[in-house]
Scaffold this motif. Sequence first.
Motif, PDB file in Angstrom:
ATOM      1  N   ASN A 111       0.508  -1.089  -0.093  1.00  0.00           N
ATOM      2  CA  ASN A 111       0.560   0.340   0.297  1.00  0.00           C
ATOM      3  C   ASN A 111       1.011   1.851   0.268  1.00  0.00           C
ATOM      4  O   ASN A 111       0.401   2.271  -0.718  1.00  0.00           O
ATOM      5  CB  ASN A 111      -1.337  -0.230   1.233  1.00  0.00           C
ATOM      6  CG  ASN A 111      -1.932  -0.929   1.225  1.00  0.00           C
ATOM      7  OD1 ASN A 111      -2.536  -1.205  -0.166  1.00  0.00           O
ATOM      8  ND2 ASN A 111      -2.129  -1.772   2.482  1.00  0.00           N
ATOM      9  N   ASN A 112       1.750   0.804   0.778  1.00  0.00           N
ATOM     10  CA  ASN A 112       2.822   2.494   0.736  1.00  0.00           C
ATOM     11  C   ASN A 112       2.939   2.784  -0.731  1.00  0.00           C
ATOM     12  O   ASN A 112       3.730   4.118  -0.488  1.00  0.00           O
ATOM     13  CB  ASN A 112       4.127   2.443   1.703  1.00  0.00           C
ATOM     14  CG  ASN A 112       3.672   2.653   3.084  1.00  0.00           C
ATOM     15  OD1 ASN A 112       2.345   3.112   3.632  1.00  0.00           O
ATOM     16  ND2 ASN A 112       4.364   1.594   4.307  1.00  0.00           N
ATOM     17  N   PHE A 113       4.222   1.720  -1.226  1.00  0.00           N
ATOM     18  CA  PHE A 113       4.193   1.524  -2.395  1.00  0.00           C
ATOM     19  C   PHE A 113       3.268   2.278  -3.839  1.00  0.00           C
ATOM     20  O   PHE A 113       3.193   3.218  -4.452  1.00  0.00           O
ATOM     21  CB  PHE A 113       4.902   0.426  -3.271  1.00  0.00           C
ATOM     22  CG  PHE A 113       5.137   0.844  -4.586  1.00  0.00           C
ATOM     23  CD1 PHE A 113       6.254   0.407  -5.017  1.00  0.00           C
ATOM     24  CD2 PHE A 113       4.125   0.357  -5.593  1.00  0.00           C
ATOM     25  CE1 PHE A 113       6.777   1.094  -6.431  1.00  0.00           C
ATOM     26  CE2 PHE A 113       4.534   0.309  -6.998  1.00  0.00           C
ATOM     27  CZ  PHE A 113       6.278   0.687  -7.439  1.00  0.00           C
ATOM     28  N   ASP A 166       0.497   4.287  -2.802  1.00  0.00           N
ATOM     29  CA  ASP A 166       0.595   5.589  -2.107  1.00  0.00           C
ATOM     30  C   ASP A 166       1.542   6.726  -2.566  1.00  0.00           C
ATOM     31  O   ASP A 166       1.394   7.697  -2.573  1.00  0.00           O
ATOM     32  CB  ASP A 166       0.099   5.435  -0.886  1.00  0.00           C
ATOM     33  CG  ASP A 166      -1.512   4.524  -0.331  1.00  0.00           C
ATOM     34  OD1 ASP A 166      -2.079   5.184  -1.375  1.00  0.00           O
ATOM     35  OD2 ASP A 166      -1.775   4.774   1.021  1.00  0.00           O
ATOM     36  N   ASN A 167       2.644   5.928  -2.497  1.00  0.00           N
ATOM     37  CA  ASN A 167       4.099   6.435  -3.026  1.00  0.00           C
ATOM     38  C   ASN A 167       4.939   7.287  -4.015  1.00  0.00           C
ATOM     39  O   ASN A 167       5.418   8.008  -4.073  1.00  0.00           O
ATOM     40  CB  ASN A 167       4.826   6.963  -1.559  1.00  0.00           C
ATOM     41  CG  ASN A 167       4.344   6.723  -0.211  1.00  0.00           C
ATOM     42  OD1 ASN A 167       3.640   7.567  -0.112  1.00  0.00           O
ATOM     43  ND2 ASN A 167       5.099   5.774   0.888  1.00  0.00           N
ATOM     44  N   HIS A 168       4.383   6.183  -4.476  1.00  0.00           N
ATOM     45  CA  HIS A 168       4.825   5.989  -6.031  1.00  0.00           C
ATOM     46  C   HIS A 168       4.419   6.381  -7.255  1.00  0.00           C
ATOM     47  O   HIS A 168       4.228   6.903  -7.956  1.00  0.00           O
ATOM     48  CB  HIS A 168       5.815   4.493  -5.961  1.00  0.00           C
ATOM     49  CG  HIS A 168       7.175   5.412  -4.685  1.00  0.00           C
ATOM     50  ND1 HIS A 168       8.253   6.101  -4.977  1.00  0.00           N
ATOM     51  CD2 HIS A 168       7.443   4.557  -4.307  1.00  0.00           C
ATOM     52  CE1 HIS A 168       8.820   5.781  -3.581  1.00  0.00           C
ATOM     53  NE2 HIS A 168       8.700   4.752  -3.489  1.00  0.00           N
ATOM     54  N   SER A 200       0.653   6.230  -7.658  1.00  0.00           N
ATOM     55  CA  SER A 200      -0.341   6.848  -7.150  1.00  0.00           C
ATOM     56  C   SER A 200      -0.079   8.303  -7.581  1.00  0.00           C
ATOM     57  O   SER A 200      -0.516   9.342  -8.756  1.00  0.00           O
ATOM     58  CB  SER A 200      -0.900   6.681  -5.992  1.00  0.00           C
ATOM     59  OG  SER A 200      -2.806   6.584  -5.878  1.00  0.00           O
ATOM     60  N   PRO A 201       1.430   8.353  -7.280  1.00  0.00           N
ATOM     61  CA  PRO A 201       1.487  10.285  -7.548  1.00  0.00           C
ATOM     62  C   PRO A 201       1.275  10.286  -9.543  1.00  0.00           C
ATOM     63  O   PRO A 201       1.912  10.840 -10.307  1.00  0.00           O
ATOM     64  CB  PRO A 201       2.616  10.161  -6.939  1.00  0.00           C
ATOM     65  CG  PRO A 201       3.326   9.428  -5.734  1.00  0.00           C
ATOM     66  CD  PRO A 201       1.610   9.044  -6.417  1.00  0.00           C
TER      67      PRO A 201
END
Length: 260
Positions: A167-169, A171-173, A175-176
């Motif tokens: 999920n962090n991947f 959200d932080n990579h 999705s942007p």
Amino acid sequence: MIRFFRQLRQRLITENRFSKYLLYAIGEIVLVMIGILLALQVNNWNQNRLDKNEEVLLFDAIAKKMNHNRFQHQRGIKRYTEVVNGARKMIKLSRKPMHDSLRSHIEQSLFDVKKRFLMGKSNQTSVYDELIASGKLNLLRSKKLRQALTQLKANLELLAAYEDLQNNFVDNHLSPALNRQVDYISITNIAVDNDATNKVEGFDYEPLSANADDYSNLLQDRTFLNLLAELVTHTNTLLPIYQRIGENIQRIDSIVKPSF
């Protein structure tokens, strides 16, 4: 009866018949011991009966929890399989000439790659934890059941840790990168229209551009394709854990359900 034994003991003492009195005393002690043992046996039998009844109730509670976990397991497997398939499909399509017939496939894949499910996070307090907290774990006589519950707890904790990474991947990579190049509100609306069973609510929204995006620039972006490859790697770490959790649930079911 007590009065009879008292009179007998008194008579033996009065008649100074010590040997018979000694035998009587030993017999009385033996009778008392037998009575105590019988009382203990009855108490143990009653406690065992209560424990068995409680175990049946625990089996019922565990079976219901497994039904819920099975639903989560199936939903999670489906979601993350769609993530992997969506990412792989876009990587394949990047090697093909872009034309209108591919547009709907790309849009569905763009919607799929951001899907998620939090089975591990939603089970941070497992059945095993609840049994420990209530002091009822020892009422489960099956060693195999206790081991299976322990293994399920361990796999849920491992799943929660890998969910965080995945999920962090996203959200932080991922999705942007998508937000800079894709009208994701339109993508969501299209996915909702194409799938009546989708639980996502659409948006009342007019696209930013009247011209349909063919996504050719996006699928030729090496950074984006690399992100898709990383997404496949991250998501594929979740699927084997889901498989083990499915095996845990099946093993637990095989123990608790025949009791009904």
